[in-house]
Scaffold this active site. Structure first.
Site, PDB file in Angstrom:
ATOM      1  N   LEU A   1       0.785 -10.064 -33.859  1.00 18.13           N
ATOM      2  CA  LEU A   1       1.743  -9.113 -34.429  1.00 18.13           C
ATOM      3  C   LEU A   1       3.125  -9.271 -33.799  1.00 18.13           C
ATOM      4  CD1 LEU A   1      -0.675  -6.045 -34.612  1.00 18.13           C
ATOM      5  CD2 LEU A   1       0.052  -7.541 -36.480  1.00 18.13           C
TER       6      LEU A   1
ATOM      7  N   ASP B   1       9.235 -15.348 -36.103  1.00 20.96           N
ATOM      8  CA  ASP B   1       8.960 -14.119 -35.353  1.00 20.96           C
ATOM      9  C   ASP B   1      10.204 -13.602 -34.626  1.00 20.96           C
ATOM     10  OD1 ASP B   1       6.421 -14.837 -36.063  1.00 20.96           O
ATOM     11  OD2 ASP B   1       5.533 -14.434 -34.099  1.00 20.96           O
TER      12      ASP B   1
ATOM     13  N   ALA C   1       8.705  -9.859 -29.584  1.00 21.73           N
ATOM     14  CA  ALA C   1       9.327  -8.569 -29.291  1.00 21.73           C
ATOM     15  C   ALA C   1       9.639  -8.462 -27.798  1.00 21.73           C
ATOM     16  CB  ALA C   1       8.403  -7.427 -29.732  1.00 21.73           C
TER      17      ALA C   1
ATOM     18  N   SER D   1       4.018  -9.634 -30.579  1.00 26.67           N
ATOM     19  CA  SER D   1       4.369  -8.933 -29.343  1.00 26.67           C
ATOM     20  C   SER D   1       5.122  -9.861 -28.388  1.00 26.67           C
ATOM     21  CB  SER D   1       3.138  -8.349 -28.669  1.00 26.67           C
ATOM     22  OG  SER D   1       2.206  -9.363 -28.420  1.00 26.67           O
ATOM     23  N   SER D   2       4.831 -11.161 -28.427  1.00 28.10           N
ATOM     24  CA  SER D   2       5.572 -12.050 -27.515  1.00 28.10           C
ATOM     25  C   SER D   2       7.034 -12.156 -27.945  1.00 28.10           C
ATOM     26  CB  SER D   2       4.914 -13.429 -27.414  1.00 28.10           C
ATOM     27  OG  SER D   2       4.773 -14.007 -28.677  1.00 28.10           O
TER      28      SER D   2
ATOM     29  N   PRO E   1      -1.228  -4.694 -29.046  1.00 29.25           N
ATOM     30  CA  PRO E   1      -1.699  -5.540 -27.945  1.00 29.25           C
ATOM     31  C   PRO E   1      -1.139  -6.954 -28.000  1.00 29.25           C
ATOM     32  CG  PRO E   1      -3.509  -4.912 -29.446  1.00 29.25           C
ATOM     33  CD  PRO E   1      -2.275  -4.332 -30.005  1.00 29.25           C
TER      34      PRO E   1
END
Ligand code: PMV
Length: 324
Positions: free
Chosen positions: A95, A147, A100, A97-98, A90
């Protein structure tokens, strides 16, 4: 590579966990992060002429979709684009996600522009730099490249001030400079627990910045997180789970002092520790996720679920951004 570009491209990038050093890395201390085998997939296609760009069929509003709006700008795309995004983790879960989303979308946008395809992919360094610029713009300039480099390059990444073995590239922003290195991912599963609370990286980073600006004590905590990360990088390289666990616990306590943990994160770490060598929050905190190193990962994940979290057992060192 076609001069006109593809009509559509399907790409993916992995989620990531920060094993050590979140927040302190913004101030030049080292951090260790690894890509995990939970992927975010993006289909990037030309949208109908004259219409707005869309995400999952809804118009892209720059106020709500900072990352994609910045990615469109960075790729020099001025025609409508339709993004379809499907993620195994989510958003706001800490984790990555932004990152990625940014990395996978940029690769797709470069394919539409005829600047990349499977046969001639863009160098990962180029993508990692672009992705960092996009994330930094979307987060008011405060992000570190941890990240974006991790999800673009894949594997495991050590971020430090100085260049060392495995050096990949250096990224600077104003007076800040980060050297990114590729390191061997620890060969062990990691248990990830999501609190169902969404953290906002920009908010947490700003909170820490105010604390650091006001007190020497906060600066000492940042330095100590750096010490833990240096020891953690060595323990990770040796695959020493017991030592990694101890260092996870120490890092978690230091992040709690910085004010970025929450009661739910503390609770998930506590229940995970009954089946683990140690546990810590991962990413920016304020909600989001925690990780644990465990010899009985399934039991540890079950304990996290029982306490109300979502849980995954993930492998460290997944492949970076790619065409699907
Ligand atoms: O919230 P995440 O998982 O994207 O992690 C951010 C990590 C920080 O160190 C808090 C900020 C940064 O840009 O390095």
């Amino acid at each position: 590579m076609t001069a006109t570009g593809a009509a559509a491209a399907l790409t993916s990038a992995p989620a990531k966990v920060i094993l050590f050093g979140e927040h302190a890395v913004v101030y030049g201390e080292p951090a260790v992060a690894a890509a995990v085998d939970l992927r975010l997939r993006v289909r990037v296609a030309r949208g109908p002429a004259g219409g707005p760009s869309t995400i999952n069929d809804a118009p892209l509003a720059s106020a709500y979709h900072h990352y994609l709006s910045e990615a469109l700008k960075a790729a020099g795309e001025d025609k409508p684009v339709a993004f379809q995004v499907e993620a195994s983790v989510p958003g706001g879960s800490g984790l990555g996600s932004s990152a990625a989303l940014v990395s996978a979308s940029l690769l797709g946008l470069l394919a539409l522009a005829g600047k990349a395809d499977r046969a001639s992919p863009v160098p990962r360094e180029t993508l990692a730099r672009l992705a960092y610029d996009v994330e930094a713009a979307a987060q008011q300039g405060r992000a570190s490249p941890t990240d974006t480099t991790t999800v673009t390059e894949g594997g495991a990444i050590l971020v430090g001030r100085e260049r060392g073995p495995g050096f990949l590239w250096e990224i600077t922003r104003g007076e800040r400079r980060w050297s990114l290195h590729k390191v061997e991912p620890p060969a062990m599963p990691v248990v990830i627990g999501f609190t169902h609370e969404r953290g906002r990286t920009a908010t947490e980073v700003a909170k820490v910045a105010r604390f650091v600006a006001r007190t020497g004590f906060a600066k000492d905590v940042i330095r100590e997180i750096g010490d833990v990360a240096r020891e953690g990088a060595k323990a990770a390289a040796r695959g020493d789970r017991a030592q990694l666990g101890k260092l996870f616990d120490r890092n978690h306590n230091l992040l709690t002092i910085l004010g970025v943990s929450t009661p739910r994160l503390n609770r998930l770490c506590e229940v995970a520790r009954r089946h683990a060598h140690g546990a810590k929050l991962t990413g920016s905190g304020g909600g989001g996720s925690m990780i644990a190193v465990s010899d009985e990962p399934e039991a540890c994940a079950a304990a996290i679920r029982k306490a109300g979290g979502a849980a995954w057992v993930a492998t460290l060192g997944a492949q970076g951004v790619r065409f699907e």
